[in-house]
Design an enzyme around this catalytic site. Structure first.
Site, PDB file in Angstrom:
ATOM      1  N   ASP A 331      -1.957   7.590  -5.726  1.00  0.00           N
ATOM      2  CA  ASP A 331      -3.362   6.484  -5.331  1.00  0.00           C
ATOM      3  C   ASP A 331      -4.065   6.057  -6.560  1.00  0.00           C
ATOM      4  O   ASP A 331      -3.954   6.819  -7.606  1.00  0.00           O
ATOM      5  CB  ASP A 331      -4.053   7.417  -4.374  1.00  0.00           C
ATOM      6  CG  ASP A 331      -3.845   7.492  -3.101  1.00  0.00           C
ATOM      7  OD1 ASP A 331      -2.868   6.916  -2.665  1.00  0.00           O
ATOM      8  OD2 ASP A 331      -4.374   8.460  -2.332  1.00  0.00           O
ATOM      9  N   ASP A 649      -5.279  10.987   0.882  1.00  0.00           N
ATOM     10  CA  ASP A 649      -6.365  11.673   1.142  1.00  0.00           C
ATOM     11  C   ASP A 649      -6.807  11.338   2.610  1.00  0.00           C
ATOM     12  O   ASP A 649      -7.339  12.407   3.335  1.00  0.00           O
ATOM     13  CB  ASP A 649      -7.459  11.023   0.382  1.00  0.00           C
ATOM     14  CG  ASP A 649      -7.718   9.698  -0.117  1.00  0.00           C
ATOM     15  OD1 ASP A 649      -6.775   8.913   1.095  1.00  0.00           O
ATOM     16  OD2 ASP A 649      -8.188   9.287  -0.671  1.00  0.00           O
ATOM     17  N   ASP A 653      -2.349   9.228   5.931  1.00  0.00           N
ATOM     18  CA  ASP A 653      -1.675   9.518   4.938  1.00  0.00           C
ATOM     19  C   ASP A 653      -0.788  10.925   5.239  1.00  0.00           C
ATOM     20  O   ASP A 653       0.113  11.036   4.467  1.00  0.00           O
ATOM     21  CB  ASP A 653      -2.595   9.908   3.603  1.00  0.00           C
ATOM     22  CG  ASP A 653      -2.919   8.743   2.814  1.00  0.00           C
ATOM     23  OD1 ASP A 653      -2.660   7.577   3.138  1.00  0.00           O
ATOM     24  OD2 ASP A 653      -4.104   8.590   2.030  1.00  0.00           O
TER      25      ASP A 653
HETATM   26  P1  ATP Z   1      -6.048   3.954  -3.147  1.00  0.00           P
HETATM   27  O1  ATP Z   1      -7.219   5.057  -2.871  1.00  0.00           O
HETATM   28  O2  ATP Z   1      -4.839   4.166  -2.178  1.00  0.00           O
HETATM   29  O3  ATP Z   1      -5.926   3.453  -4.428  1.00  0.00           O
HETATM   30  P2  ATP Z   1      -8.138   2.150  -2.237  1.00  0.00           P
HETATM   31  O4  ATP Z   1      -9.064   3.273  -2.220  1.00  0.00           O
HETATM   32  O5  ATP Z   1      -8.187   1.098  -3.528  1.00  0.00           O
HETATM   33  O6  ATP Z   1      -6.695   2.741  -2.298  1.00  0.00           O
HETATM   34  P3  ATP Z   1      -8.707   1.410   0.310  1.00  0.00           P
HETATM   35  O7  ATP Z   1      -9.539   2.487   0.197  1.00  0.00           O
HETATM   36  O8  ATP Z   1      -7.686   1.521   1.566  1.00  0.00           O
HETATM   37  O9  ATP Z   1      -7.867   1.451  -0.997  1.00  0.00           O
HETATM   38  O10 ATP Z   1      -9.095   0.027   0.103  1.00  0.00           O
HETATM   39  C1  ATP Z   1      -8.650  -1.103   0.362  1.00  0.00           C
HETATM   40  C2  ATP Z   1      -9.509  -2.208   0.138  1.00  0.00           C
HETATM   41  O11 ATP Z   1     -10.621  -2.426   1.302  1.00  0.00           O
HETATM   42  C3  ATP Z   1     -10.369  -2.270  -1.011  1.00  0.00           C
HETATM   43  O12 ATP Z   1      -9.414  -3.058  -1.961  1.00  0.00           O
HETATM   44  C4  ATP Z   1     -11.561  -3.184  -0.717  1.00  0.00           C
HETATM   45  O13 ATP Z   1     -11.397  -4.404  -0.957  1.00  0.00           O
HETATM   46  C5  ATP Z   1     -11.813  -2.789   0.544  1.00  0.00           C
HETATM   47  N1  ATP Z   1     -12.642  -1.570   0.871  1.00  0.00           N
HETATM   48  C6  ATP Z   1     -12.530  -0.463   0.191  1.00  0.00           C
HETATM   49  N2  ATP Z   1     -13.874   0.188   0.501  1.00  0.00           N
HETATM   50  C7  ATP Z   1     -14.575  -0.460   1.373  1.00  0.00           C
HETATM   51  C8  ATP Z   1     -15.744   0.071   2.208  1.00  0.00           C
HETATM   52  N3  ATP Z   1     -16.326   0.960   1.956  1.00  0.00           N
HETATM   53  N4  ATP Z   1     -16.098  -1.241   2.955  1.00  0.00           N
HETATM   54  C9  ATP Z   1     -15.477  -2.300   3.128  1.00  0.00           C
HETATM   55  N5  ATP Z   1     -14.262  -2.607   2.263  1.00  0.00           N
HETATM   56  C10 ATP Z   1     -13.995  -1.717   1.627  1.00  0.00           C
END
Ligand code: ATP
Length: 906
Positions: A331, A649, A653
């Site tokens: 990730d 996490d 997953d």
């Molecule tokens: P990884 O941990 O796998 O690298 P990530 O944490 O970047 O992935 P996600 O958490 O699935 O991926 O987030 C995907 C997208 O959702 C982000 O790029 C962001 O644009 C949006 N996002 C992330 N967190 C939030 C939130 N708390 N509220 C709204 N949108 C969110």
């Protein structure tokens, strides 16, 4: 009150709070918790008792050959050989104690592991939310649960937000149940229908909630059926299984050879009784009965070293598989990056601002076109910032502590919650907003929590005039697809394709600077409109703007990735983030090479595993993926013959983590579900820890090979010297007691020390080991046999030479043979540290080994120079010339074979 059977589901919140003698705002106090822990006990289910120490100790003597040796000793006792009998007994006892200590040590460290990965819960105590071990939960505790949690006690829910719980472990029903917090009026109802209750052992699949603990441990519904639960079995690693099989073969070989020794001896005219005793001792010494135990010890020791490096092994076989890993799918957020987000760029209504400041400190300045700007001067900007805080669950707290010698006051800003949301709170604070100022105008009515498949989160808020709005934030591409309008230049207009293209260009530009972008949108709700599902709420929205945030890479990760590459391991980034953002960070970290491919979730959805398989080796980054895509990636990589390590996490997953060869869960941000599916937990969520664990995994395997090499070569040497002597019609070169002594001292201590050896310099420069590779691969069999043969030969040679010089002093010749055999082994142990030759490593590096060899040498000197021991062990003191002979001959195998290896390598 807990003794009385209560229908908790019928009570109102106030009644529950009163009956449970707790406080909804503050929870229990630490003092009260301690009192309740005393009266209700720890929150644990009774499990079968582990075997007693005595049982484990006696188990050390159940070996067939040891029993025969005991019988033989008994006979020699009857025949009057008291000293021999007693010494053999003592040696057998010491051997047993050694085995017992090893087994206990291994068990203890595995036990400690279990504790390290024990589940924790979010508990309100003394007015603060804390992570507390499930076992320390008491009735009356207030507990917060959220998606991915395994519930650790029985709860009466008092708050829920889209909470769904899967209760199959209790009810057998696998469809998650929708929970609420309202009292139920019905009388006696089944567990499955108690919708305002949450039970120990069940799983939160969606949403969140708060509940009061009403039962713990054996008093829970799970406790009532605990006897039905199967106790957990310890997994045996493939290597342990292979060695057990191998052990059987080796026992047969050792027995046949020993029988041959005895038979030849008797035919050559030796006394039957002496031969049988020597034969049985030889069998005890030569049979590597301790091998599986030492493997367990080596695994356990390695596991302890891994814990020090923040990697917690949940399933022992993973230790071995780690050494075979050829691809790590990691990730991005939090593992490769720091997950400390700061908004640096803001776009709304055609204008782009920069925001200064770093971390979560709410101090920074807005600037437009290079000039500082007062955010209260732009309505769009104000709306964007305040809505970003309203659709949010993060908290920023100011904490002051005294630090350093001078006890200087230091103020820190601590973020509690999702870092993406924390960044939005901070950007609003920088513009002067406070929680109170927002609370004055808006109250939250409902939340549709963030989920990484939807990539959005929404809240419904009501303002002071009673108007309701839905505010949504999330990935810009997803939000844009749900927007009809846009606020632009101070007023609202339809989102034309030109405007959309403009926004997309901004997103692209921000993402190419490795920024994570969050879009914010809203919609006024109709007076009668009630949204119960997220998809009803999150549509026909009006786009407000974008906030772009940095998430710096973890500083140590770049080197770790390059080290992995040298070790033949490819790193792949998997992220929910934008393709451009992902590619920019992957390039910074050295994951994405020139010409490497970046795939996005949409393509992954379209493709079959077979289609993905065709390109999978060229893909380095997967962007905008949903958790279910991870399974596809694992399968495609495995189909290509890779051994895959996959991190994760969230709840979704879990399937990919389970399917991967090494499933890795995050210790800090990981849900219980992900942890349960994993075989390794990173207690610091850091990519470099995976690298450290792989290195340790490779090293543990090498160490096991090292002591197999050492022990078996020693055994071959012992058997051969006896066999050759008998075949050549010589007297016995070693007496039974000497053989047993060698087995205990020379084979025992140094072998253990080898299990703690440091990794060889190039352990991370070799290609990953093939999982099909046998323990004896890479020339180990040859090394063992050639070395055993040479040790046997030089021992026999000194024995013969001494006999020639002192034909009447058999005991002297035997002493010389004994010392030569011991010294040859103690020199050999240093050879075993290297795959190449003894000249490749500094022999003093492994302090345990140096100490073990010193102890063995001192004990040997005692045996040949201390008169009472001389009688027991049938030895005499050696003189200088004899020592020269012994040392010269004992080093021949190392000089010759080591030199041969050196020559071969050159
Ligand atoms: P990884 O941990 O796998 O690298 P990530 O944490 O970047 O992935 P996600 O958490 O699935 O991926 O987030 C995907 C997208 O959702 C982000 O790029 C962001 O644009 C949006 N996002 C992330 N967190 C939030 C939130 N708390 N509220 C709204 N949108 C969110």
């Amino acid at each position: 009150m807990w003794g009385v059977v209560m229908n908790w589901y019928q009570l109102s919140e106030t009644e529950v709070t009163k009956s449970a003698a707790t406080n909804k705002e503050k929870g229990l106090s630490q003092k009260e918790v301690e009192k309740r822990l005393k009266s209700y006990g720890a929150n644990k289910l009774d499990q079968g008792k582990p075997p007693s120490a005595l049982f484990v100790f006696l188990g050390q003597f159940k070996d067939f050959m040891v029993l025969i040796l005991l019988a033989a000793t008994f006979i020699s006792g009857i025949l009057g050989e008291y000293i021999d009998a007693l010494t053999i007994m003592i040696i057998i006892l010491l051997n047993g104690i050694l085995g017992f200590v090893q087994e206990r040590k291994a068990e203890k460290s595995l036990e400690a592991l279990k504790e390290l990965s024990a589940p924790q819960m979010n508990v309100l105590r003394d007015g603060e939310w804390k992570k507390v071990l499930s076992s320390q939960i008491v009735p009356g505790d207030i507990i917060k649960v959220s998606s991915g949690d395994r519930i650790g006690a029985d709860l009466r829910l008092i708050e829920t937000s889209g909470l769904r719980i899967e209760e199959s472990s209790l009810t057998g029903e696998s469809v998650p149940v929708h929970k609420h917090e309202h009292p139920l009026t019905s009388g006696q109802i089944e567990i499955g229908d108690q919708l305002n209750m949450a039970f120990m052992g069940t799983l939160v699949t969606q949403g969140s909630g708060v509940g009061i603990v009403i039962a713990t441990g054996m008093h829970t519904e799970m406790g009532k059926i605990a006897h039905l639960l199967q106790s957990t079995t310890t997994l045996v690693t493939p290597l342990q299984r292979k060695l057990e099989q191998l052990g059987k073969i080796l026992i047969t070989v050792a027995l046949v050879l020993t029988a041959l020794v005895v038979l030849t001896g008797v035919v050559q005219g030796h006394d039957l009784y002496t031969m049988v005793l020597a034969g049985v001792s030889l069998a005890v010494a030569a049979i590597p009965e301790g091998l599986p135990a030492i493997v367990t010890v080596a695994l356990a020791l390695g596991v302890q070293r891994m814990i020090k490096r923040k990697a917690i092994v949940r399933k022992l076989p993973a230790v071995e598989t780690l050494g075979c890993a050829s691809v790590i799918c990691s990730d991005k957020t939090g593992t490769l990056t720091q997950n400390k987000m700061t908004v640096t760029h803001i776009w709304t209504g055609g204008k782009q601002w920069k925001v200064s400041g770093g971390g979560y400190e709410p101090k920074g300045v807005f600037s437009l076109d290079g000039k500082s700007f007062d955010p209260s001067k732009n309505r769009n900007l104000q709306q964007l910032l305040s809505y970003g805080w309203l659709c949010n669950n993060a908290n920023i707290q100011e904490k002051t502590s005294k630090q350093g010698m001078l006890r200087k006051s230091v103020t820190e800003y601590v973020m509690d919650g999702d870092p993406t949301e924390g960044a939005l709170v901070v950007s609003a604070m920088k513009a002067g907003y406070t929680k109170q100022s927002l609370d004055q105008y808006f109250t939250r009515v409902k939340e549709f929590p963030f989920d990484s498949a939807r990539k959005m989160m929404s809240v419904v808020v009501k303002d002071r005039q009673g108007r309701s709005y839905i505010i949504t934030k999330g990935a810009p591409d997803v939000i844009l697809s749900q927007c009809m309008n846009i606020t632009y230049g101070g007023h609202e207009q339809a989102l034309s394709s030109d405007r959309k293209a403009e926004v997309e260009a901004v997103v692209d530009h921000l993402a190419s600077q490795a920024l994570r972008t969050i879009a914010i949108a809203y919609r006024p709700l109709g007076a009668r409109e009630t949204c119960t599902q997220a998809f009803e709420a999150e549509r026909n929205l009006t786009f407000i703007g974008l906030q772009g945030m940095i998430d710096p890479p973890r500083p140590e990760v770049k080197d770790a990735i390059s080290e992995c590459r040298q070790a033949g391991i490819k790193t792949v980034m998997i992220t929910g983030d934008h393709k451009r953002t992902a590619a920019a960070i992957a390039t910074q970290l050295g994951i994405l090479p020139k010409g490497g491919k970046v795939l996005d979730g949409q393509t992954l959805s379209r493709w079959s595993v077979a289609e993905l398989e065709e390109v999978v080796d060229d893909v380095y980054v997967y962007a905008r993926v949903s958790p279910e895509h991870k399974l596809k990636i694992v399968k495609a990589l495995q189909a290509k013959g890779h051994i895959v390590a996959m991190t994760g996490d969230g709840v979704n997953d879990a399937p990919a983590i389970k399917a991967a060869n090494i499933g890795i869960a995050m210790g800090i941000t990981g849900t219980d579900v992900a942890k349960e599916a994993s075989s390794l937990i990173l207690s610091d969520d850091n990519f470099s820890t995976i690298k450290a664990a792989i290195k340790e995994g490779r090293n543990i395997y090498e160490n096991i090979r090292k002591f197999i090499r050492y022990m078996l070569a020693s055994n071959v040497g012992e058997i051969l010297v006896m066999l050759f002597a008998m075949m050549l019609g010589m007297p016995l070169p070693l007496v039974a007691i000497q053989i047993l002594w060698i087995n205990l001292v020379t084979d025992g201590l140094p072998a253990m020390a080898l299990g703690m050896d440091q990794a060889e310099g190039d352990v991370m420069k070799r290609e990953p080991r093939s999982p099909d590779e046998g323990v004896f691969a890479r020339g180990l069999t040859w090394k063992i046999i050639s070395r055993g043969f040479m040790i046997g030969a030089v021992t026999l040679a000194v024995f013969w030479l001494t006999l020639q010089a002192h034909p009447d002093e058999l005991i002297r010749a035997q002493t010389v043979a004994f010392v030569t055999l011991v010294m040859a082994q103690l020199i050999h142990v240093f050879d075993c540290r290297s795959e190449y030759s003894v000249y490749h490593r500094n022999p003093f590096e492994n302090r345990y080994l140096v100490v073990a060899v010193l102890i063995s040498t001192l004990l040997m000197l005692a045996v040949i120079y201390y008169p009472p021991l001389q009688t027991i062990f049938h030895t005499v003191a050696l003189d200088g010339r004899e020592w020269l002979l012994v040392l010269g001959m004992a080093s021949i195998p190392t000089v010759v074979l080591g030199g041969f290896q050196l020559f071969k390598r050159k």
